[in-house]
Design a protein around this motif. Structure first.
Motif, PDB file in Angstrom:
ATOM      1  N   THR A  36      57.158  -4.275 -35.147  1.00  0.00           N
ATOM      2  CA  THR A  36      56.184  -5.401 -35.321  1.00  0.00           C
ATOM      3  C   THR A  36      54.851  -5.038 -35.064  1.00  0.00           C
ATOM      4  O   THR A  36      53.830  -5.203 -35.857  1.00  0.00           O
ATOM      5  CB  THR A  36      56.777  -6.644 -34.408  1.00  0.00           C
ATOM      6  OG1 THR A  36      57.987  -6.895 -34.644  1.00  0.00           O
ATOM      7  CG2 THR A  36      55.656  -7.757 -34.505  1.00  0.00           C
ATOM      8  N   LEU A  77      51.928  -5.099 -37.807  1.00  0.00           N
ATOM      9  CA  LEU A  77      50.443  -5.769 -37.598  1.00  0.00           C
ATOM     10  C   LEU A  77      49.231  -5.118 -37.343  1.00  0.00           C
ATOM     11  O   LEU A  77      48.231  -5.329 -37.890  1.00  0.00           O
ATOM     12  CB  LEU A  77      50.749  -6.738 -36.475  1.00  0.00           C
ATOM     13  CG  LEU A  77      51.779  -7.853 -36.359  1.00  0.00           C
ATOM     14  CD1 LEU A  77      51.895  -8.572 -35.163  1.00  0.00           C
ATOM     15  CD2 LEU A  77      51.123  -8.967 -37.481  1.00  0.00           C
ATOM     16  N   SER A  78      49.507  -3.908 -36.942  1.00  0.00           N
ATOM     17  CA  SER A  78      48.333  -2.816 -36.771  1.00  0.00           C
ATOM     18  C   SER A  78      47.996  -2.502 -38.167  1.00  0.00           C
ATOM     19  O   SER A  78      46.710  -2.522 -38.508  1.00  0.00           O
ATOM     20  CB  SER A  78      48.881  -1.422 -36.009  1.00  0.00           C
ATOM     21  OG  SER A  78      49.127  -1.803 -34.655  1.00  0.00           O
ATOM     22  N   LEU A 124      48.264  -4.437 -40.676  1.00  0.00           N
ATOM     23  CA  LEU A 124      47.868  -5.577 -41.456  1.00  0.00           C
ATOM     24  C   LEU A 124      46.399  -5.740 -40.793  1.00  0.00           C
ATOM     25  O   LEU A 124      45.210  -6.142 -41.523  1.00  0.00           O
ATOM     26  CB  LEU A 124      48.694  -6.803 -41.216  1.00  0.00           C
ATOM     27  CG  LEU A 124      49.720  -6.868 -42.000  1.00  0.00           C
ATOM     28  CD1 LEU A 124      50.725  -8.227 -41.679  1.00  0.00           C
ATOM     29  CD2 LEU A 124      49.255  -7.063 -43.540  1.00  0.00           C
ATOM     30  N   GLY A 125      46.077  -5.317 -39.550  1.00  0.00           N
ATOM     31  CA  GLY A 125      44.744  -5.455 -38.905  1.00  0.00           C
ATOM     32  C   GLY A 125      43.727  -4.653 -39.612  1.00  0.00           C
ATOM     33  O   GLY A 125      42.729  -4.754 -39.744  1.00  0.00           O
ATOM     34  N   GLY A 127      42.581 -14.436 -38.668  1.00  0.00           N
ATOM     35  CA  GLY A 127      43.583 -13.513 -38.902  1.00  0.00           C
ATOM     36  C   GLY A 127      43.844 -12.262 -37.964  1.00  0.00           C
ATOM     37  O   GLY A 127      45.041 -11.895 -37.435  1.00  0.00           O
ATOM     38  N   ALA A 132      47.249 -11.844 -35.572  1.00  0.00           N
ATOM     39  CA  ALA A 132      47.720 -10.482 -35.392  1.00  0.00           C
ATOM     40  C   ALA A 132      47.719  -9.951 -34.019  1.00  0.00           C
ATOM     41  O   ALA A 132      48.742  -9.417 -33.623  1.00  0.00           O
ATOM     42  CB  ALA A 132      47.045  -9.381 -36.447  1.00  0.00           C
ATOM     43  N   GLY A 145      51.196  -9.324 -32.072  1.00  0.00           N
ATOM     44  CA  GLY A 145      51.119  -7.813 -31.523  1.00  0.00           C
ATOM     45  C   GLY A 145      51.116  -7.548 -30.080  1.00  0.00           C
ATOM     46  O   GLY A 145      51.844  -6.657 -29.707  1.00  0.00           O
TER      47      GLY A 145
END
Length: 163
Positions: free
Chosen positions: A71, A75-76, A78-79, A124, A128, A132
């Protein structure tokens, strides 16, 4: 009071038809995601309990830790995408959840004035970051529990290479 009834100071409607339609779509998507999250939570708890009862406890904690790390990685990524390619991320996000260009507005529309792009960028990143952080915490807790279990069951020998 509904969105349709809200008015600006000059008496004009606060939201146009496109904005009202989009907010109805947002509510539908939010409700669906909330229901999905609730089902996923119940399924996760049931799966964890079943694994705990069927196999040794370290395997459950190792799986939780691995899921937390996965996860964090997702998420990293996406970040990073949010930070370096906000427009592409925002467009793909809306294409995934909304039909056509129903989410495109003029710069003077009320929704854009209330929630400018910077708001969504920070929102966002905050989501995240929070998810995260929780995932990283679960990953660390899982690793610590597995390590302690292994230490207890190997008569105190160092088994750090096995984790």
């Amino acid at each position: 009071i509904s969105l349709e009834e809200l008015q600006l100071l000059d008496g004009a409607p606060a939201f146009n038809d496109r904005e009202i339609s989009h907010m109805a779509d947002v509510k539908r998507v939010y409700d669906q995601l909330t229901a999905f999250a609730a089902v996923a939570l119940v399924a996760s708890i049931a799966a964890g309990w079943a694994l705990h009862r069927r196999w040794s406890s370290p395997e459950v904690w190792r799986a939780l830790s691995d899921g937390g790390l996965l996860t964090v990685l997702i998420l990293s990524a996406l970040g990073v995408w949010i930070l370096i390619g906000w427009e592409a991320f925002f467009t793909q996000f809306h294409a995934l959840f909304f039909e056509g260009g129903s989410w495109l507005f003029r710069w003077d529309d009320t929704l854009i004035r209330l929630f400018p792009m910077e708001f969504w960028q920070w929102a966002g990143l905050m989501v995240a970051g929070i998810v995260g952080g929780i995932a990283l915490l679960l990953a660390l807790i899982g690793r610590i529990i597995v390590r302690r279990y292994q230490m207890r069951h190997t008569n105190g020998k160092d088994v750090s290479q096995q984790v």
